[in-house]
Design a protein around this motif. Structure first.
Motif, PDB file in Angstrom:
ATOM      1  N   CYS A  87      31.392  -7.904  51.899  1.00 19.70           N
ATOM      2  CA  CYS A  87      30.181  -7.778  52.722  1.00 19.70           C
ATOM      3  C   CYS A  87      28.906  -7.830  51.875  1.00 19.70           C
ATOM      4  O   CYS A  87      27.903  -8.415  52.277  1.00 19.70           O
ATOM      5  N   VAL A  88      28.926  -7.230  50.677  1.00 21.27           N
ATOM      6  CA  VAL A  88      27.747  -7.267  49.806  1.00 21.27           C
ATOM      7  C   VAL A  88      27.461  -8.696  49.367  1.00 21.27           C
ATOM      8  O   VAL A  88      26.311  -9.158  49.393  1.00 21.27           O
ATOM      9  N   ALA A  89      28.497  -9.426  48.971  1.00 29.54           N
ATOM     10  CA  ALA A  89      28.301 -10.798  48.502  1.00 29.54           C
ATOM     11  C   ALA A  89      27.790 -11.705  49.623  1.00 29.54           C
ATOM     12  O   ALA A  89      26.888 -12.535  49.422  1.00 29.54           O
ATOM     13  N   TRP A 117      30.415 -11.410  44.589  1.00 27.62           N
ATOM     14  CA  TRP A 117      31.062 -10.113  44.749  1.00 27.62           C
ATOM     15  C   TRP A 117      31.501  -9.562  43.390  1.00 27.62           C
ATOM     16  O   TRP A 117      31.324  -8.363  43.124  1.00 27.62           O
ATOM     17  N   GLU A 118      32.042 -10.411  42.552  1.00 27.53           N
ATOM     18  CA  GLU A 118      32.438  -9.956  41.213  1.00 27.53           C
ATOM     19  C   GLU A 118      31.222  -9.494  40.412  1.00 27.53           C
ATOM     20  O   GLU A 118      31.291  -8.495  39.683  1.00 27.53           O
ATOM     21  N   MET A 119      30.097 -10.210  40.529  1.00 26.38           N
ATOM     22  CA  MET A 119      28.869  -9.791  39.842  1.00 26.38           C
ATOM     23  C   MET A 119      28.428  -8.410  40.314  1.00 26.38           C
ATOM     24  O   MET A 119      28.117  -7.521  39.500  1.00 26.38           O
ATOM     25  N   ALA A 120      28.371  -8.218  41.643  1.00 23.73           N
ATOM     26  CA  ALA A 120      27.924  -6.936  42.178  1.00 23.73           C
ATOM     27  C   ALA A 120      28.896  -5.813  41.821  1.00 23.73           C
ATOM     28  O   ALA A 120      28.486  -4.695  41.490  1.00 23.73           O
ATOM     29  N   ARG A 121      30.175  -6.130  41.848  1.00 23.66           N
ATOM     30  CA  ARG A 121      31.192  -5.139  41.513  1.00 23.66           C
ATOM     31  C   ARG A 121      31.088  -4.727  40.048  1.00 23.66           C
ATOM     32  O   ARG A 121      31.238  -3.534  39.719  1.00 23.66           O
ATOM     33  N   ALA A 122      30.816  -5.680  39.161  1.00 21.18           N
ATOM     34  CA  ALA A 122      30.690  -5.365  37.739  1.00 21.18           C
ATOM     35  C   ALA A 122      29.460  -4.496  37.450  1.00 21.18           C
ATOM     36  O   ALA A 122      29.413  -3.812  36.420  1.00 21.18           O
ATOM     37  N   ARG A 123      28.475  -4.520  38.348  1.00 25.15           N
ATOM     38  CA  ARG A 123      27.237  -3.759  38.155  1.00 25.15           C
ATOM     39  C   ARG A 123      27.222  -2.475  38.987  1.00 25.15           C
ATOM     40  O   ARG A 123      26.196  -1.809  39.087  1.00 25.15           O
ATOM     41  N   SER A 124      28.358  -2.176  39.580  1.00 22.85           N
ATOM     42  CA  SER A 124      28.512  -0.952  40.372  1.00 22.85           C
ATOM     43  C   SER A 124      29.490  -0.030  39.670  1.00 22.85           C
ATOM     44  O   SER A 124      30.286  -0.457  38.833  1.00 22.85           O
ATOM     45  N   SER A 125      29.433   1.222  40.044  1.00 17.68           N
ATOM     46  CA  SER A 125      30.409   2.169  39.506  1.00 17.68           C
ATOM     47  C   SER A 125      30.675   3.229  40.561  1.00 17.68           C
ATOM     48  O   SER A 125      29.777   3.959  40.964  1.00 17.68           O
ATOM     49  N   LEU A 134      23.794  -0.265  44.474  1.00 15.89           N
ATOM     50  CA  LEU A 134      23.132  -0.443  43.178  1.00 15.89           C
ATOM     51  C   LEU A 134      23.481  -1.800  42.577  1.00 15.89           C
ATOM     52  O   LEU A 134      22.613  -2.506  42.037  1.00 15.89           O
ATOM     53  N   GLY A 135      24.769  -2.182  42.654  1.00 18.59           N
ATOM     54  CA  GLY A 135      25.159  -3.504  42.179  1.00 18.59           C
ATOM     55  C   GLY A 135      24.526  -4.605  43.020  1.00 18.59           C
ATOM     56  O   GLY A 135      24.143  -5.669  42.488  1.00 18.59           O
ATOM     57  N   TRP A 136      24.398  -4.374  44.301  1.00 12.41           N
ATOM     58  CA  TRP A 136      23.746  -5.329  45.208  1.00 12.41           C
ATOM     59  C   TRP A 136      22.312  -5.605  44.759  1.00 12.41           C
ATOM     60  O   TRP A 136      21.906  -6.764  44.596  1.00 12.41           O
ATOM     61  N   ALA A 137      21.536  -4.540  44.533  1.00 13.75           N
ATOM     62  CA  ALA A 137      20.143  -4.699  44.117  1.00 13.75           C
ATOM     63  C   ALA A 137      20.040  -5.389  42.753  1.00 13.75           C
ATOM     64  O   ALA A 137      19.164  -6.244  42.535  1.00 13.75           O
ATOM     65  N   LYS A 138      20.938  -5.047  41.839  1.00 13.65           N
ATOM     66  CA  LYS A 138      20.880  -5.655  40.504  1.00 13.65           C
ATOM     67  C   LYS A 138      21.139  -7.156  40.560  1.00 13.65           C
ATOM     68  O   LYS A 138      20.473  -7.935  39.861  1.00 13.65           O
ATOM     69  N   VAL A 139      22.073  -7.583  41.397  1.00 15.70           N
ATOM     70  CA  VAL A 139      22.343  -9.015  41.524  1.00 15.70           C
ATOM     71  C   VAL A 139      21.141  -9.731  42.132  1.00 15.70           C
ATOM     72  O   VAL A 139      20.747 -10.815  41.670  1.00 15.70           O
ATOM     73  N   GLY A 175      18.084  -4.710  52.825  1.00 15.52           N
ATOM     74  CA  GLY A 175      19.496  -4.382  52.966  1.00 15.52           C
ATOM     75  C   GLY A 175      19.667  -3.027  53.621  1.00 15.52           C
ATOM     76  O   GLY A 175      18.971  -2.064  53.264  1.00 15.52           O
ATOM     77  N   LEU A 176      20.583  -2.930  54.579  1.00 17.06           N
ATOM     78  CA  LEU A 176      20.885  -1.671  55.259  1.00 17.06           C
ATOM     79  C   LEU A 176      22.292  -1.226  54.878  1.00 17.06           C
ATOM     80  O   LEU A 176      23.249  -1.990  55.016  1.00 17.06           O
ATOM     81  N   VAL A 177      22.420  -0.011  54.412  1.00 19.20           N
ATOM     82  CA  VAL A 177      23.731   0.540  54.068  1.00 19.20           C
ATOM     83  C   VAL A 177      24.269   1.252  55.312  1.00 19.20           C
ATOM     84  O   VAL A 177      23.731   2.264  55.762  1.00 19.20           O
ATOM     85  N   MET A 178      25.353   0.713  55.861  1.00 22.07           N
ATOM     86  CA  MET A 178      25.871   1.143  57.156  1.00 22.07           C
ATOM     87  C   MET A 178      27.114   2.038  56.995  1.00 22.07           C
ATOM     88  O   MET A 178      27.692   2.142  55.910  1.00 22.07           O
TER      89      MET A 178
END
Length: 265
Positions: A87-89, A117-125, A134-139, A175-178
């Motif tokens: 969904c983020v990607a 998605w892999e980019m956002a996942r790598a920047r999330s924890s 946080l990974g979403w915003a960084k991408v 972006g809305l976090v649902m």
């Protein structure tokens, strides 16, 4: 003879009395020095010590807010998520399409969505090992759509105002976090009573949304709205709720979470 003299004397006495009755009441020397009273029809001269009449002006009535709307969406901007995890990607692709007005090309490819998605996942924890806000915003920042930041706002109406004002100021989506942090949507526009640029206390009456999970929805949270649907704040509130703090590690307080575009300095 004596009678004639008496009659002549009586005539002189009568003549003297007549002359004295016709004489003026004032002396000639007094009449010569007396000045006549002058009259004039001209208005009296203005005096500096008399204040001018005070004129009151009616205050100009303050402008009343009118219905306002802004929508970034164009046909073809929506992209579905190709798996239930992406969904983020997919939202990143949608946001690119909403921002791009130069015809650089739509982002909708499945392979690209997996890479994002892999980019956002790598920047999330977080403990769920997925892509978080946080990974979403960084991408978004790294691929040239920023600046974006993650914010958490305790009050629902304030969160909607903040999102709408950001769209109006930047011409970029929010972006809305649902679902307490389990899903994400994109806010592509809004309707309001009052233009945010003119009325700081405007009220949001509608929210344009893109749910990449459409048309599937969720059994617990409800159906996914169709692309470019205008929801009322009450309708959005059934799925846009306060983020659950334990969903992922963050120093942000609990609240309504936005991935917010920032105005460029």
């Amino acid at each position: 003879m004596m009678g004639a003299k008496l009659r002549l004397l009586a005539w002189f006495v009568s003549l003297a009395t007549l002359l004295s009755a016709c004489a003026p009441a004032v002396r000639l020397d007094e009449a010569a020095t007396e000045r006549p009273v002058q009259t004039s029809s001209a208005p009296p001269a203005a005096r500096d010590d008399i204040p001018a009449p005070h004129r009151t002006q009616s205050p100009t009535p303050a402008p009343r807010p009118k219905a306002f709307a802004l929508n970034l969406y164009q046909e073809g901007d929506f992209v579905p998520q190709y798996t239930f995890e992406w969904c983020v990607a997919a939202s990143i692709q949608i946001m690119h399409n909403l921002i791009d007005d130069k015809g650089a090309g739509m982002w909708a490819d499945r392979v690209q969505q997996g890479e994002l998605w892999e980019m956002a996942r790598a920047r999330s924890s977080n403990s769920f090992n997925g892509a978080n806000p946080l990974g979403w915003a960084k991408v978004l920042n790294e691929v040239g759509m920023g600046s974006y930041a993650v914010v958490s706002i305790a009050d629902y109406e304030e969160a909607l105002q903040t999102a709408a004002r950001a769209i109006a100021d930047t011409d970029r989506p929010v972006g809305l976090v649902m679902w307490r942090g389990r899903h994400v949507w994109v806010m592509s526009g809004f309707a309001s009573l009052g233009d945010p640029d003119q009325f700081p206390e405007f009220s949001v009456t509608g929210i344009r949304v893109q749910d990449p999970l459409y048309p599937y929805g969720d059994e617990r949270w409800g159906p996914s709205p169709a692309p470019n649907t205008l929801l009322t704040p009450k309708q959005l509130a059934t799925q846009f709720v306060v983020r659950e703090p334990r969903r992922w590690s963050s120093d942000l307080p609990a609240g309504y979470m936005l991935v917010l575009p920032l105005a460029k300095a």
